[in-house]
Design an enzyme around this catalytic site. Structure first.
Site, PDB file in Angstrom:
ATOM      1  N   SER A 158       1.097  -3.724   2.583  1.00  0.00           N
ATOM      2  CA  SER A 158       1.722  -4.895   1.972  1.00  0.00           C
ATOM      3  C   SER A 158       2.001  -4.672   0.496  1.00  0.00           C
ATOM      4  O   SER A 158       1.492  -3.740  -0.124  1.00  0.00           O
ATOM      5  CB  SER A 158       0.828  -6.131   2.143  1.00  0.00           C
ATOM      6  N   GLY A 159       2.815  -5.583  -0.036  1.00  0.00           N
ATOM      7  CA  GLY A 159       3.109  -5.570  -1.461  1.00  0.00           C
ATOM      8  C   GLY A 159       2.228  -6.501  -2.253  1.00  0.00           C
ATOM      9  O   GLY A 159       2.447  -6.690  -3.451  1.00  0.00           O
ATOM     10  N   ASP A 160       1.265  -7.104  -1.594  1.00  0.00           N
ATOM     11  CA  ASP A 160       0.332  -8.004  -2.280  1.00  0.00           C
ATOM     12  C   ASP A 160      -1.008  -7.898  -1.575  1.00  0.00           C
ATOM     13  O   ASP A 160      -1.270  -6.919  -0.888  1.00  0.00           O
ATOM     14  CB  ASP A 160       0.891  -9.437  -2.292  1.00  0.00           C
ATOM     15  N   ASP A 161      -1.853  -8.923  -1.719  1.00  0.00           N
ATOM     16  CA  ASP A 161      -3.193  -8.845  -1.151  1.00  0.00           C
ATOM     17  C   ASP A 161      -3.157  -8.713   0.373  1.00  0.00           C
ATOM     18  O   ASP A 161      -2.352  -9.362   1.047  1.00  0.00           O
ATOM     19  CB  ASP A 161      -3.992 -10.099  -1.517  1.00  0.00           C
TER      20      ASP A 161
END
Length: 453
Positions: free
Chosen positions: A236-239
């Site tokens: 992912s690009g976040d958490d």
């Protein structure tokens, strides 16, 4: 199971899902046999088996990846609703590329099954995404300053016993359209999520989003009680997992915490974010999170706690053990300065109670920094326990490995040597609960559905 605001509020018993900002999710949960486009036998594991089933193709869709099939999905789900009190129903999506806009899982005791050669494609026509008010615990959407959000691709409220599963079928959110508009500042409302269900068991998901895509959390349990997340893989690009419960005064007023959360056997890659984040939208409170057997590769941090003045509430009774981390910027992160707010009406006297944080049995290699733990001057983070942790540093490590301010706790058998605010104690084994939560005793049956509606 208590009502919750949800995955992202109902007492769902089993749902297989992800809350994404339209990346790609692969459903590989069950062993299944499907013969030709009309299955003679379908074998899978679930909490409850269904007495009735139907094919999506009974409702006139076209699986060419170009024809819009929103009406077919809605018609199929509506048709099967009459079986909710008669043993439940299952909608089988056969092989094909099925383009669709947002649709609502309106039926309890319902299974959505994706064949292994299914691709559900999210429409990029905004007219296919109805607007809804922002969640009451947030006050406004997270994109822009508007007070609304697009409906999710697959969503449901006030439901019981919902299952989304399949034999490695794929849901493709086609998120680039939305990411481009986000980067160009063209949204005043919040982008759609892929799947949004309002308490859940999440098992065996593969979730893929580009590592540079904005705000593409993998799974967000938000104001949920008695939830289990297990055996998932996320890029992912976040958490990877972001545990939440509302934003500032809106979350305080809504008053629904996330609690009794099980996270087990997960693997993630997220270079710019956390493996597990607690907050920063946590104004309803977060309590009793139990995470174990976690693997993270090329990820910014292992566990991250995020809060700020104005959040209020608490993050407490957090238990993590048996993490294996490789190529990390940080192992442990805590921050009291995550100063994004829905508006200027937050309470500047609302501070969060951060206490009872337990980490143990962690091995991390190729690490730049061991920990950055920053409480708030008038709100120290206390009761931190870290034990049996071995951290091997990268070739370019930070000079200060443990950056600690406004915290208190203890450590035992930790390398490199922690900061003075976490003094060493001999033979300390940080806590991990031995009792079982109700969600841990939810067991799956072997189901076989051959009947039709």
């Amino acid at each position: 199971m208590e009502q919750s605001q949800g995955f992202r509020a109902s007492d769902l018993i089993q749902t297989i899902l992800a809350v994404l900002v339209l990346g790609t999710v692969s459903l590989r949960v069950i062993e299944c046999k499907v013969h030709s486009s009309v299955p003679d036998a379908l074998h899978y594991r679930a909490i409850n088996c269904r007495k009735h089933s139907a094919l999506l193709t009974d409702f006139g869709p076209v699986g060419d990846g170009k024809t819009l099939n929103t009406k077919a999905f809605k018609a199929a789900i509506d048709s099967l609703s009459k079986y909710a009190s008669q043993g439940g129903a299952q909608l089988i999506v056969p092989p094909g590329k099925w383009l669709t806009g947002s649709f609502n899982l309106t039926n309890s005791h319902f299974t959505l099954f994706l064949h292994k050669d299914v691709v559900i494609l999210a429409s990029q026509d905004e007219a296919e995404w109805p607007l809804f008010p922002a969640l009451p615990s947030y006050g406004r959407g997270r994109d822009g300053n508007g007070d609304g959000q697009f409906s999710s691709l697959i969503f449901g409220t006030n439901l019981t016993d919902i299952i989304i599963t399949g034999n490695n079928g794929t849901i493709d959110g086609q998120g680039q359209y939305w990411w481009d508009k986000f980067h160009q500042g063209q949204f005043n409302v919040t982008r759609p999520y892929m799947i949004e269900i309002y308490n859940v068991l999440i098992h065996g998901l593969t979730i893929l989003a580009p590592i540079d895509s904005p705000n593409t959390d993998g799974i967000d349990p938000d104001s949920c009680t008695n939830t289990r997340i297990e055996d998932c893989f996320v890029v992912s690009g976040d958490d990877y997992i972001a545990v939440k419960s509302g934003w500032d005064q809106y979350g305080t007023k809504f008053g629904m915490p996330t609690k009794h959360l099980i996270i087990i056997r997960l693997t993630c890659i997220s270079p710019d974010s956390a493996t597990i984040a607690l907050g920063s939208e946590m104004s309803g409170g977060i309590q009793d999170v139990r995470a174990e057997d976690i693997t993270a590769i090329n990820t910014q941090s292992g566990i991250r706690i995020k809060t700020a003045i104005g959040r209020g509430a608490y993050v407490k009774d957090i238990y993590v053990r048996r993490m294996t981390l490789t190529t990390m910027k940080w192992v442990f992160l805590m921050s009291g300065s995550y100063n994004q707010h829905p508006d200027t009406n937050f309470d500047p006297k609302a501070i969060s109670e951060i206490k009872g944080i337990n980490y143990r049995d962690i091995v991390a290699t190729n690490v730049i920094g061991a920990a950055r733990l920053e409480g708030i001057a008038q709100d120290h983070f206390t009761g931190i326990c870290i034990s049996k942790v071995t951290i091997s540093l990268s070739k370019t490590p930070k000079e200060l490995q443990w950056n600690c301010t406004n915290i208190a706790g203890v450590t035992s058998n930790v390398t490199p040597e922690p900061c003075h605010l976490l003094p060493k104690k001999e033979k300390v084994d940080c806590a991990f609960p031995e009792d079982r939560l109700p969600i841990e005793d939810v067991h799956l049956k072997n189901c076989s559905t051959t009947e039709t509606a």
